[in-house]
Structure formats: C-alpha cells, structure tokens
Design a protein around this motif. Sequence first.
Motif, short mmCIF file in Angstrom:
data_model
loop_
_atom_site.label_atom_id
_atom_site.label_comp_id
_atom_site.label_asym_id
_atom_site.label_seq_id
_atom_site.Cartn_x
_atom_site.Cartn_y
_atom_site.Cartn_z
N ALA A 130 0.83 -1.20 0.00
CA ALA A 130 0.00 0.00 0.00
C ALA A 130 0.87 1.25 0.00
CB ALA A 130 -0.92 -0.01 1.22
N GLY A 162 -5.64 -2.76 -5.53
CA GLY A 162 -4.87 -3.24 -6.67
C GLY A 162 -5.84 -3.71 -7.75
N ASP A 163 -5.65 -4.95 -8.21
CA ASP A 163 -6.52 -5.46 -9.28
C ASP A 163 -7.62 -6.35 -8.71
OD1 ASP A 163 -4.80 -7.36 -8.38
OD2 ASP A 163 -3.98 -7.91 -10.35
N ILE A 191 2.47 1.80 -3.46
CA ILE A 191 1.48 2.28 -4.43
C ILE A 191 1.17 3.76 -4.19
CG2 ILE A 191 -0.97 2.07 -5.08
CD1 ILE A 191 -0.65 -0.97 -4.85
N SER A 213 -4.17 1.06 0.02
CA SER A 213 -4.25 1.89 -1.18
C SER A 213 -5.35 1.31 -2.06
CB SER A 213 -2.92 1.89 -1.93
OG SER A 213 -2.03 2.80 -1.33
N GLN A 257 -5.69 10.87 -4.66
CA GLN A 257 -4.36 11.13 -5.22
C GLN A 257 -4.40 11.26 -6.72
OE1 GLN A 257 -2.13 7.63 -3.56
NE2 GLN A 257 -0.49 9.12 -3.59
N LYS A 278 -0.68 -2.75 -10.42
CA LYS A 278 -1.75 -2.67 -9.44
C LYS A 278 -2.16 -1.23 -9.18
CE LYS A 278 -1.19 -6.80 -6.61
NZ LYS A 278 -1.53 -7.25 -5.26
N ALA A 279 -1.17 -0.34 -9.09
CA ALA A 279 -1.45 1.05 -8.69
C ALA A 279 -2.38 1.74 -9.67
CB ALA A 279 -0.14 1.83 -8.56
N PHE A 280 -2.28 1.39 -10.95
CA PHE A 280 -3.05 2.12 -11.95
C PHE A 280 -4.13 1.27 -12.61
CE2 PHE A 280 1.08 4.09 -11.37
CZ PHE A 280 0.69 5.37 -11.01
N TYR A 281 -4.35 0.06 -12.07
CA TYR A 281 -5.38 -0.83 -12.57
C TYR A 281 -6.75 -0.16 -12.47
CZ TYR A 281 -8.27 -4.98 -13.10
OH TYR A 281 -9.19 -5.88 -13.55
N PRO A 282 -7.66 -0.27 -13.39
CA PRO A 282 -7.57 -1.10 -14.60
C PRO A 282 -6.82 -0.43 -15.75
CG PRO A 282 -9.73 -0.08 -14.43
CD PRO A 282 -8.98 0.32 -13.21
N GLY A 283 -6.30 0.78 -15.54
CA GLY A 283 -5.48 1.38 -16.58
C GLY A 283 -4.09 0.75 -16.57
N GLN A 319 -4.80 6.43 -0.66
CA GLN A 319 -4.58 5.55 0.49
C GLN A 319 -5.54 5.98 1.60
OE1 GLN A 319 -0.56 5.50 2.07
NE2 GLN A 319 -0.86 3.45 2.90
N PRO A 334 -8.97 5.21 -17.43
CA PRO A 334 -8.32 4.58 -18.58
C PRO A 334 -9.19 4.59 -19.83
CG PRO A 334 -9.07 2.90 -17.04
CD PRO A 334 -9.34 4.23 -16.40
N ASN A 380 -8.40 7.91 -11.89
CA ASN A 380 -8.04 6.83 -12.81
C ASN A 380 -9.12 6.72 -13.88
OD1 ASN A 380 -7.27 4.46 -14.06
ND2 ASN A 380 -6.82 3.38 -12.15
N ASP A 408 -5.00 2.47 5.80
CA ASP A 408 -3.66 2.09 5.34
C ASP A 408 -3.67 1.39 3.98
OD1 ASP A 408 -2.24 3.24 7.30
OD2 ASP A 408 -1.54 1.41 8.26
N ARG A 466 1.71 6.67 -7.06
CA ARG A 466 0.63 7.55 -7.52
C ARG A 466 0.98 9.01 -7.27
NH1 ARG A 466 -4.22 4.00 -4.81
NH2 ARG A 466 -4.60 2.55 -6.54
#
Lengths: 300, 645
Positions: A12, B297-298, A15, B309, B253, A47-52, B268, B258, B256, B307, A19
């Motif tokens: 975490a 994440g995914d 990530i 993200s 932050q 992972k940080a920018f998923y789904p991009g 976070q 896409p 997103n 804590d 970002r």
Amino acid sequence: MNGLTHLERLEAESIQIMREAVAESERPVMLYSIGKDSAVMVHLATKAFYPGKPPFPLLHVDTTWKFRAMYEFRDTLVERLGLELIVHRNEECVERGINPFDHGSALHTDMWKTQGLKQALDRHGFDVAFGGARRDEEKSRAKERVFSVRSAQHGWDPKRQRPELWHLYNVRRSPGETMRVFPLSNWTELDVWQYIHREGVPIVPLYLAAPRPVVDRDGLLIMVDDDRMPLLPDEVPMIRSVRFRTLGCYPLSGAVESTAATLPEVIAEMLLTTTSERQGRIIDHDSSGSMERKKQEGYF
Amino acid sequence: MAHATGDLAGGELAGGDIEAYLEAHEQKSMLRFITCGSVDDGKSTLIGRLLYESKLVFEDHLTALAADSKTVGTQGGELDFALLVDGLSAEREQGITIDVAYRFFTTEGRKFIVADTPGHEQYTRNMVTGASTAELAVILVDARRGVLTQTRRHSYLVSLLGIRHVVLAVNKLDLCDYSEGVFEAIVEDYREFAAGIGLTDVTAIPLSALRGDNVTEPSPAMPWYSGPTLIGHLEAVDVSGEVLERPFRLPVQWVNRPDLDFRGFSGQIVGGSVRRGDPVRVVPSGRRTTVDRILVGDREVEEAVADQSVTVTLTDEVDVSRGDILAADSDPPGVADQFEAHIIWMDEHPMLPGRSYLLKIGTRTVGATLAHPKYKVNVNTLEHSAATSFELNDIGVCNINLDRPVAFDAYSENREMGSFILIDRFENTTVGAGLLHFALRRAGNIHWQAIEVDKGARSTLKGQRPALIWLTGFSGAGKSTIANVLEKKLHQLRRHTYLLDGDNVRHGLNKDLGFTDVDRVENIRRVAEVAGLMVDAGLIVISSFISPFRAERDLARGRVQEGEFIEVFVDTPLDVAEARDPKGLFRKARRGELLNFTGVDSPYEVPLNPDVHIDTTRLTPAEAADLILEHLAGLPPVGPGGTPH
C-alpha cells in the motif's frame, strides 16, 4: 495498525508513493533493470493504476552485457503487459566496444550505466524516475529519501535532500532538477522474496539454481554466458549448480553454489545465509564509502 | 551460522516445512518505531544489537565490523555494534549521526522499521521527521545519568507528534550493578514527567544493550525484573489504536480514467473503513454520493480499511479531483482557510511572517501565509517565549491563512488529516512542517462591502488605467532618479500619480522597521498594501525600493489585479552601483557600519521575467522613463465602465 500484514502495508505504501510521483510529474519513467526488485516494481505499478496501464514507459539502460536470459525475460514481460519499453545504450560505449574485460568493471559500469542513464534521462526529458533501490541494501542508503532530488547534472547532494514527514512528499522541482523515486525504500531483500512468492511475480530463471557453466575468478563464480567471455589460458568452464542473488552484467555477477531450484528453497537458503546480497556485486568491493561516492556521481 | 547468539528470523527453519514457514511469515504484522537518545546512551549500540540478534548482520558486514572496531571502535577492539548503523562516511568519521536513518529487522512475529535519529540538540528536525511515521517510541536513558534534559526534549517531541506508546529503555544497568533501586528511581522520575505531557502508556525495561541483557532473553543478572524483554514487548505491543474506528477518510491522489467506462478515484485510506454502498461526501465541495466498487490493486473487495491503497468508483457522476477528500457522509472533516497550528521550522532561512509559502496537506497544495508567531516552545524546559519568526529547529504556534479552503481533521484526531508541510516557492525546499489543531473563525466573517464607487468608477473619473510600477534594483542603481523623471513625464500627460519610496515611507509608516530580513519583508508588505489601496483609488503608483526578494515582489503583484503590476528591473552591475554610491551607503556597509546591506552581506534575487528591463549602463534616466511609458502605452486601454480588461 489494522490487521494488515507487513506485505500488505508495504504494498500500500509503495502504491501511494507511485501515484503521488505520477500525479505531480510531467514525464515520469520507471527504470527497469530486469532484476527481482524491478519485477516487484512493475507488478506494483500494474496494481497502482489498474484497470489502466501504468502511465509511464519502462527504461532499460542496457550495457549489451546482461545475461541472455534477462533479455528474453524482458521482451516477454513487456509484450505480455503491453508496456512501452525504451532501451538505451550509450552510443559511445557501443562505438568503443566498452567491456568489463578490457576496460575494467569501474569504467564499464560508469560509462554504460551511470553515463548511459544520464544520457537517457536528458534525451527523453524525464523529470521523475522510479528506481528499485532499497534502504537495506547498503549502509549509505539507510538515509536515502523516498523522493530524492538530483541536480541538472544528476548529482546527489546530501544537503539538498528534503525532510520527509508523514506521507507528505514534496515532489516540486526547480528548472533542470529531476527526481529519483524509490517506492521499495522500506522493503528488505526478504520482503521482496516473500512478496514474489505470495503474488507469483515472474522473475528471471537465473535466480533459481540450475546447472550452469562457470569459472572461478578470484573467488567469484562467473557464468560463461556467451563466447564473448575470454578464458584464461588454463581456464575451463565447469558445470555447477548455481543461482544468482543479484543480476547485472554477467561478467560482473557472482553466482552462489546452490541446489535451490524453487522459490521456497531459495527463500529457505536465504534465511540461513550469512553473506549480504551485494557481496556478489563487484562494484561495491572497493571501500565502505564507495556506494555513497557513486551516488554523488549519479549512479542510481 | 556466522555467530552464536540469536537467530530470531530463521530459528524455526532448520529441517522445518518451508511452505508452512513462508505462509506464517507472510502473515506477520509490522511496527514502525523510533529510537531517541544520544550516542552516549548507547542508542546505536542498541540498534546494532537488534540487527545482530535478528541475524541481519551478514558475515561480510561482520568482517568489516571487526576491522572497523579495531580502527575506530570505542570498545577496545571488541565488536562495536554502533559502527553497524552509523551511515555516511563523513559522519562516521565525526562520530555523530546527522540525519534520519531507517533500519529494518524481523522476528518470528513482526517486521520492524526503525527510525534512527540523533539526540544532538540542534537536530529537532530529524527527530520530528522520524517520529512522524512512528507508532511507538523507544526512549533511551543512561542508567548512570537518569532522566536528563534531552530525555524530556525527546519525550515532548514524541508527545507532540502524537506517538502514544513509549518504551523507556533504561540502558547500561551493567554499569550500575544491575541495581533495581537505580531502575525504579529513574522510572518513577520519568513517569511523573511523562504523565504531565500526556504520555501515559509507558513500558519501562531495564537493559544492557552492550551485554544483551533483556534485549531478546530475560537477563539472569536482573532476577528482580519480571517484565518483558525489549523484543518481547515490541513483538506483542498492540498499537492498533483508534485509526480503524475513526470516520472514513480517503484523500484522492489520482483520478483513474483509462477509458470512458471507468472513472475511479485512487488514494490511500487514512481513517476508518469503507464498504460498497456506503454513503460518502466529497470534501470540500460537499457533494454526496455512494461508493459503487472498491479495488485493492486489481482485486475487487467488499470492504477496505485504513492504510490500504484503493481505487473506488462512485454511483454518481460527481466532480472529484486530486486534492479532494472522500469522507464518511455522517462525519465529514472540517473545511477552513484559517488555522492555529504548531510549526516545526526545518530550514536554514528563518520563517518570514507575511511571506507566501506553499502548504501541502494530504494530496492538496495551496498558498499559505504565516502570521507572526504567538510563541515558541523551549523544547528543553517546555516554556513558551515570544518570537518574531521561527528559525531552524524552532517549534512554536502561529496562525495560518490559506488562499483557499482545505479539508482537515485535528492532528490529535487523525495524523494524516491534520499534518502539513511548508514549501518555499522558489527553492522548492521543504522548509517546515505543521500540525493543525483547530480552525479559526474568520474575524467576524468580514466580507468586503461591495461599495458602488469602485475602482472602475474612480479610474474612469481620472481617465486613466491604474497601475503599480515597481522599480527594483541595488541601492545606487538609479531607481529614484528614474522614478522622479517618470512621475514628471506622467504628470505632464495629466495622469494622476503617486511616488512611494524609502524617503516618504521609512520616515513615517515604517519608521519602526530596521533592515533585518524580517523587517525588510514587513517593510515591503506594508508598501504593497498601501500601493494596493492607491491603485484601488485609481492612481498610477510608482514605487522605488531595493525589494531584494522575489517573494515580496510577488506579494506586491498579488495585491493588485492581473496586468496592473509592472515590474521594472533597474539593472546596474554591483560594481557600478557601488562606484556611484550617491548616499555613501556602500562605503558604510563595507566598513561594517551598516549590516544586512543588499549586495554586500544580504542577497539580491534578480527578477526572472521583468516587464521592463533597464540597463542603466546604456540608457539615460529619461530614456529609461520613456521605455516604461512605452510599456504603459502598449497595455490594453481602459475598458468600458473604466475597469481595465
């Protein structure tokens, strides 16, 4: 704390760092060395920018002397993830044929890696570059910031480094200044391996033991990865079961004898080992202040 | 094995089942702590010991350590653990640590991140930095010396930074015959002081870091002590606290996006938890909506906690951008633009009241001005004293004004929502850090009265476009001469003008000010305010001040509308100005009779992008004035109704 495991907290945090760096930069890039730390960084970035997709390219500062298995692994990974890869080779090194045998490890590393990296960053105008360095790697890195300011000449001046409080990173840069960002700062070698295991992160097979042709040079087992390697008069490559703890240029990476052919076996060996990871890297051997000096010169 | 003692991480492994072992180790928790104390207290020795005992010191490090111990060690050739942790080569030679170093070790149950900060007096900055991310503090005391001034200082900083769990490590008991009486006396002394500053969760442990007593194994030399060992306590202590029970907070932050089908908000979580379907509020806008999906994440999840993200999507198309907070609808954070705050100053250049800095809180960066300090805290005695500014390592309290409202919680409620850093606008350095306590009610909620006779009306009557012509340059550069010529020329053109310069300001409005940096900033601030009012009155104001700092010139620029500020750089090389020296000031400054003189012992920050650049080595004062007039003539004319556009 909150019931999260140490790996979940490290993930975490990394990530959050990625970002933050991307949100406050214009042209970010991720330095990709093909090693296990890079593998973890790329995994975290997806992972940080998923789904991009990660909104930055990978930059491999190549020396033409990496293991063949590394090049194969790199190309497969980039293909599979659909990432943009920039490969930079210092043209002067290509022209002059700089290699560790004729020119020595110090010049080889400086020209291909240090100078090559500076060239690549300047040429593409990257303002923020992610690197996989960790604080536990070497004593001088224990104080390195997560966001490390570099001068227009890419130099590292301890006095220019900014205090880092809470999770508030100051990403602002003056004209010409760039920033190196280390999302894995708080990871240890063991954390990296545990995370690779937990997440099934793909790594170069050289990290696992297999019979490989090596020669013994001053106590280091060097793999004969291709026929560019000049053998000494009485030297005959021997087949040994070896693996690598760090990967770089094959003539500069010492192997360890091992039968650990699976990831759990590697971790088991690591927990019982008594030498530090960087010992297999030739460039660190000079003196205890050597990494600090390299950093001031712009080595990552 | 490289060494006989300890083997915290690998102990269970020999012959064991590696898969089960990994499974267990991947479930470890993590603790971040800070160690406070000086080299004399054995702090580096203690950390070196922890690394050694947890088998993080490898053979090659040990070989280097053995060699170093002989040459620079302080233990008569025996292993000097302190050498394991003293970092950069320069400071190793000096024998003091000058920054924050982060160390890592792991045991069966936990991974630890140790912020190692020096105890030296002037390094408040480092300790505050290390403490800001710590969940627990280990405060070292030398048993022979007891609770010292620095112990109090460290404890105050620990308390200020909101660390609730303290270990009082009474070290070097081997040098006090492992005396229970010595230990108890120190603990009693400390508890009394600590309770007074709000540190109530204190665990005291008698130690000898050098000999290893009570570090990992209970010490046979101290049978009177039945409490936990240091490692035992660090492994077991529950620091989960209340962050999970706090209301949900997610500073955004990164948006997103896409493709057109996905619009997520990444960040976070810094407080509480969030579930799918939870009602949330976007702060500061106040728009209400509902959480649709949550990604860690995914991986899609039903719930996420502090804590982690995450990336969340919302059920409505509300406007959310970086810097906003997604918060629990039932308990959103406050929104304000004026605060009282604790400031920790971290820069060599002192804080200047009235100067504009950047303030980063969460993921938002805004402009901020600091008022005059209310007081500063003597970290040794905890007494408050008056201050005109904050210098490196000062801690104090002052009011802050932001140029737009931000979302916040008090630091005592939520560390991440109540903390900020201050950034110098030009150097981009982090110059300070702060903790928000509460918002100030705006002074009676003064709203500027919209009066009908406004600037447009006034300037129309005068038939001119108001402006602030700001001449800057060295003393002796020719500013006053050019300003005088310019005013005469404007007057001939039947323009309404006023000339502000040192002569008519220093004798009255600013006669209480000297020439220190603080006073120079205040001088220009007042001039800028007066000039702003005069421009509002419809006048063309010419100001002639050295005004050496960019920040103050920009402050003046901010007092008037865009396009009304004309920065004129009267560019005369220092040697030429000094040769002219019309008032004999350079000669005085060179003799040391005049301090803080720009160009001699005080810097001049050259305008980066002046509207008019005058090279006085090539132009006469009249030519220079004409150049400025030309620039004025080139500006857009006064718009309809007199308001310049």
